[in-house]
Design an enzyme around this catalytic site. Structure first.
Site, PDB file in Angstrom:
ATOM      1  CD  GLU A 135       7.506  -4.564  17.027  1.00  0.00           C
ATOM      2  OE1 GLU A 135       7.207  -4.427  15.822  1.00  0.00           O
ATOM      3  OE2 GLU A 135       8.658  -4.776  17.424  1.00  0.00           O
ATOM      4  CG  HIS A 195       8.201  -0.128  13.755  1.00  0.00           C
ATOM      5  ND1 HIS A 195       9.311   0.539  13.296  1.00  0.00           N
ATOM      6  CD2 HIS A 195       8.665  -1.127  14.554  1.00  0.00           C
ATOM      7  CE1 HIS A 195      10.400  -0.016  13.803  1.00  0.00           C
ATOM      8  NE2 HIS A 195      10.040  -1.022  14.564  1.00  0.00           N
ATOM      9  CD  GLU A 213      13.734  -1.926  14.695  1.00  0.00           C
ATOM     10  OE1 GLU A 213      13.406  -2.063  15.893  1.00  0.00           O
ATOM     11  OE2 GLU A 213      12.998  -2.274  13.767  1.00  0.00           O
TER      12      GLU A 213
END
Length: 255
Positions: A132, A135, A194
């Protein structure tokens, strides 16, 4: 009302859109590729403040100091590994069975109770939090917002360009282009994000002192869980297919 658009005006509109797109492209040293990013990190951080406040207001916080202390213990070395100590980092554990976590561009970290119940170790939790955080480093939120803006601008432009001869079909053209953009650009790009976040997340795990192989173990567990519950086909999903994801993740761990 029929929209009349001359050929010179069409060329001007197309040129303006192309110039805007080129102006929004920049190199990202973290990802090693050029990105479309119309918005700055500061703007993204401001944009994230409202949804964060709404989530805090609507979702109960887990009243378990030990659970939050665990997430903070894992997240702190990851934050140091990102180099983004300029952000006002804050960790909240939400009392929800959802198996999920996120990091917002303003440094707010949300972890759901369901994830803590699923992970088998702190290293597996680090795999999720590293993913996360990756990102943010890869500026995926800026890229996604920019692609959404460019898509909307393109659809509007199509209505103007094709409205001259086929004004009555402008709405249909917009609908078709909108659908095509969603399944032909935005979702595949999300899948590439992703995979990129998986790779960069493994790098963050290494820098933070966690075991990269734990990322494979976690996703194997997640995939087994999703198989029991059912999952959409890759073509209609924002996430890559299971086998593809595991294959790319194993390559990143072995690198």
């Amino acid at each position: 009302m029929r929209i009349l658009t001359s050929d010179p005006l069409r060329r001007v509109l197309l040129g303006a859109l192309a110039a805007l797109t080129l102006a929004g492209c920049s190199d990202n040293a973290m990802t090693g590729r050029r990105q479309l990013a119309f918005v700055s990190d500061e703007q993204l951080a401001q944009m994230a403040d409202q949804p964060w406040a709404e989530l805090r207001a609507q979702t109960p916080v887990l009243r378990d100091p030990a659970a939050r202390a665990r997430v903070v213990r894992v997240m702190e070395p990851i934050i140091q590994a990102t180099g983004r100590t300029d952000l006002a980092w804050d960790v909240v554990v939400f009392d929800s069975p959802e198996v999920n976590a996120f990091v917002l561009p303003n440094g707010k970290v949300g972890v759901f109770r369901g994830l803590l119940e699923l992970v088998g170790s702190d290293d597996e939790l680090a795999a999720v939090l590293g993913h996360e955080a990756a990102h943010i480093l890869a500026r995926h939120p800026a890229e996604r917002v920019s692609h959404q803006l460019a898509t909307q601008a393109g659809v509007t432009l199509a209505q103007l360009v094709f409205g001259g001869e086929n004004g009555e079909n402008a709405e249909m053209v917009a609908g078709v282009l909108g659908l095509g953009a969603t399944y032909g650009v935005l979702l595949p790009y999300s899948r590439s994000h992703e995979l990129e976040a998986d790779r960069l997340g493994v790098e963050l795990m290494r820098k933070a002192g966690f075991e990269p192989q734990a990322a494979v173990r976690f996703w194997e567990r997640m995939i087994a869980r999703q198989a029991r519950q059912g999952a959409p086909p890759e073509a209609l999903s924002t996430h890559p297919g299971d086998e593809r994801r595991l294959s790319e993740l194993r390559k990143a761990v072995a690198a």
